[in-house]
Scaffold this motif. Structure first.
Motif, short mmCIF file in Angstrom:
data_model
loop_
_atom_site.label_atom_id
_atom_site.label_comp_id
_atom_site.label_asym_id
_atom_site.label_seq_id
_atom_site.Cartn_x
_atom_site.Cartn_y
_atom_site.Cartn_z
N MET A 185 0.86 -1.18 0.00
CA MET A 185 0.00 0.00 0.00
C MET A 185 0.90 1.24 0.00
SD MET A 185 -3.15 1.13 0.05
CE MET A 185 -4.08 -0.29 0.64
N PRO A 186 0.78 2.11 -1.00
CA PRO A 186 1.68 3.27 -1.08
C PRO A 186 1.50 4.19 0.12
CG PRO A 186 -0.13 3.50 -2.64
CD PRO A 186 -0.22 2.11 -2.08
N PRO A 187 2.54 5.00 0.43
CA PRO A 187 2.46 5.89 1.59
C PRO A 187 1.36 6.92 1.46
CG PRO A 187 4.36 6.44 0.23
CD PRO A 187 3.81 5.15 -0.29
N GLU A 188 1.11 7.35 0.23
CA GLU A 188 0.01 8.27 -0.06
C GLU A 188 -0.48 7.94 -1.47
OE1 GLU A 188 0.37 12.42 0.57
OE2 GLU A 188 1.71 12.22 2.30
N GLU A 189 -1.72 8.34 -1.74
CA GLU A 189 -2.25 8.11 -3.08
C GLU A 189 -1.44 8.84 -4.13
OE1 GLU A 189 -6.43 8.83 -5.56
OE2 GLU A 189 -6.38 9.01 -3.37
N ASP A 190 -0.91 10.00 -3.77
CA ASP A 190 -0.15 10.84 -4.69
C ASP A 190 1.33 10.79 -4.30
OD1 ASP A 190 0.95 12.74 -6.30
OD2 ASP A 190 -0.48 14.33 -5.79
N ALA A 191 2.15 10.14 -5.13
CA ALA A 191 3.58 10.03 -4.83
C ALA A 191 4.25 11.40 -4.81
CB ALA A 191 4.27 9.13 -5.86
N ALA A 192 3.78 12.31 -5.66
CA ALA A 192 4.36 13.66 -5.69
C ALA A 192 4.12 14.37 -4.37
CB ALA A 192 3.77 14.47 -6.85
N ALA A 193 2.94 14.21 -3.77
CA ALA A 193 2.65 14.84 -2.49
C ALA A 193 3.54 14.27 -1.39
CB ALA A 193 1.18 14.66 -2.13
N TYR A 194 3.79 12.97 -1.45
CA TYR A 194 4.66 12.33 -0.45
C TYR A 194 6.08 12.89 -0.54
CZ TYR A 194 7.36 8.72 1.94
OH TYR A 194 8.23 8.06 2.77
N THR A 221 3.83 29.55 -5.14
CA THR A 221 4.63 28.58 -4.41
C THR A 221 5.01 27.46 -5.37
OG1 THR A 221 4.76 27.21 -2.41
CG2 THR A 221 2.67 27.22 -3.61
N SER A 222 5.71 26.44 -4.87
CA SER A 222 6.13 25.34 -5.71
C SER A 222 6.20 24.08 -4.86
CB SER A 222 7.50 25.63 -6.34
OG SER A 222 8.51 25.61 -5.34
N PRO A 223 6.13 22.89 -5.48
CA PRO A 223 6.20 21.65 -4.71
C PRO A 223 7.50 21.51 -3.92
CG PRO A 223 5.41 21.20 -6.93
CD PRO A 223 5.87 22.63 -6.91
N GLY A 224 8.56 22.17 -4.40
CA GLY A 224 9.82 22.08 -3.69
C GLY A 224 9.92 23.02 -2.51
N ALA A 225 8.99 23.98 -2.40
CA ALA A 225 9.03 24.95 -1.31
C ALA A 225 8.13 24.56 -0.15
CB ALA A 225 8.63 26.33 -1.82
N GLY A 226 7.08 23.84 -0.44
CA GLY A 226 6.14 23.46 0.61
C GLY A 226 4.93 22.76 0.01
N ARG A 227 4.12 22.26 0.90
CA ARG A 227 2.93 21.51 0.48
C ARG A 227 1.69 22.37 0.70
NH1 ARG A 227 1.50 15.39 2.56
NH2 ARG A 227 -0.43 15.09 1.39
N ARG A 248 -12.23 29.24 0.51
CA ARG A 248 -11.62 30.54 0.81
C ARG A 248 -10.28 30.46 1.52
NH1 ARG A 248 -16.34 33.60 3.92
NH2 ARG A 248 -16.39 31.56 4.94
N THR A 249 -9.88 29.27 1.95
CA THR A 249 -8.61 29.13 2.68
C THR A 249 -7.85 27.90 2.21
OG1 THR A 249 -9.62 27.83 4.46
CG2 THR A 249 -9.54 30.23 4.76
N CYS A 250 -6.52 27.91 2.46
CA CYS A 250 -5.70 26.75 2.14
C CYS A 250 -4.58 26.62 3.17
CB CYS A 250 -5.13 26.84 0.72
SG CYS A 250 -4.13 28.31 0.41
N LEU A 251 -4.09 25.41 3.34
CA LEU A 251 -3.07 25.11 4.34
C LEU A 251 -1.73 24.92 3.67
CD1 LEU A 251 -2.46 24.40 7.33
CD2 LEU A 251 -2.87 22.00 6.72
N PHE A 252 -0.72 25.63 4.16
CA PHE A 252 0.64 25.55 3.64
C PHE A 252 1.53 24.91 4.70
CE2 PHE A 252 4.87 27.60 2.90
CZ PHE A 252 5.12 27.04 1.66
N THR A 253 2.22 23.84 4.32
CA THR A 253 3.12 23.12 5.22
C THR A 253 4.52 23.18 4.65
OG1 THR A 253 1.32 21.59 5.79
CG2 THR A 253 3.55 20.95 6.44
N ALA A 254 5.47 23.63 5.45
CA ALA A 254 6.84 23.77 4.97
C ALA A 254 7.80 23.63 6.14
CB ALA A 254 7.06 25.11 4.28
N GLY A 255 9.06 23.38 5.83
CA GLY A 255 10.07 23.24 6.86
C GLY A 255 11.26 24.14 6.59
N SER A 256 12.00 24.43 7.64
CA SER A 256 13.20 25.24 7.52
C SER A 256 14.02 25.08 8.79
CB SER A 256 12.84 26.72 7.31
OG SER A 256 14.01 27.52 7.27
#
Length: 244
Positions: free
Chosen positions: A137-146, A175-181, A188-196
């Motif tokens: 079973m893959p870690p997520e349905e979308d490998a790119a998101a993982y 934004t970009s997939p390499g900068a955050g999810r 009206r809203t969206c969640l941004f997840t990133a690390g630094s």
């Protein structure tokens, strides 16, 4: 097609440049005069802007990994990680690429878990094809998101969750997939997840996107936002000729 081949000649896959140039030369011989002139105009009018030297990967290595993914065969590889070169046995799942790098999503047999491997850190040649395996079973349905989560949050000291008060379609172009999810919460809203490894970098990164937002995690980011805000306010005051 001619524009794509010329662009491929400056890509991140080692060895692709020569093949792309040969294919482009053959294509130009077949084109009618009118189209040849248009291709030549594109060549004469464009200049590549050199940036940071991105790591190249071998086309043969990518092909070997893709074949193992398709045939569902285990792969033995030597991987240059934080602890030096280590031998790994993996069950390859998907290849994912960003504009700069290629990644392999695979099940690490020894770690008994999913892992993301940078392909440019895999040493050649790969070991001979291993035993066939039953897909897990893959870690997520979308490998790119993982991969996006793995490269933008997991390796860093701080993981931030920021709620933008703007729809996903408005924030996504900034934004970009390499900068955050980025994930839609509602219309009206969206969640941004990133690390630094720097809270200041996180503060500036989310602020310059140009949307109202609130910090969900980490709480340490809030005073840093105030600090950055105060510094910018002082800079604007000192830089305004009419403020004195």
């Amino acid at each position: 097609m001619a524009i794509s081949l010329r662009t491929a000649a400056t890509g991140s896959v080692a060895g692709l440049e020569e093949g792309a140039v040969r294919a482009l030369a053959k294509l130009q011989q077949l084109l009618p005069s009118r189209l040849r002139h248009r291709v030549e105009a594109f060549r004469a009018a464009t200049v590549a802007l050199p940036g940071a030297a991105d790591p190249e990967v071998s086309a043969d290595l990518l092909a070997a990994i893709a074949t193992a993914c398709r045939d569902r065969r285990r792969v033995r590889l030597r991987y240059r990680g934080r602890d030096g070169v280590t031998a790994r046995e993996v069950e390859p799942h998907r290849l994912v690429h960003t504009p700069r790098r290629w990644y392999l999503v695979a099940w690490d047999v020894a770690k008994d878990d999913w892992r993301t491997f940078r392909v440019d850190r895999i040493e050649e040649p790969l070991g001979p094809p291993g035993a066939r395996f039953t897909p897990r079973m893959p870690p997520e349905e979308d490998a790119a998101a993982y991969v996006s989560h793995a490269i933008t949050s997991a390796p860093y000291t701080y993981q931030a969750r920021v709620l933008f008060h703007a729809p996903l379609e408005a924030v996504a172009p900034r934004t970009s997939p390499g900068a955050g999810r980025l994930e839609a919460v509602d219309a009206r809203t969206c969640l941004f997840t990133a690390g630094s490894n720097s809270l200041r970098e996180l503060a500036v990164h989310v602020a310059v996107k140009g949307f109202d937002f609130e910090v969900l995690d980490p709480p340490e980011l809030v005073p840093v936002l105030r600090e950055v805000c105060d510094r910018l306010d002082r800079a604007a005051t000192m830089s305004d000729p009419g403020s004195g």
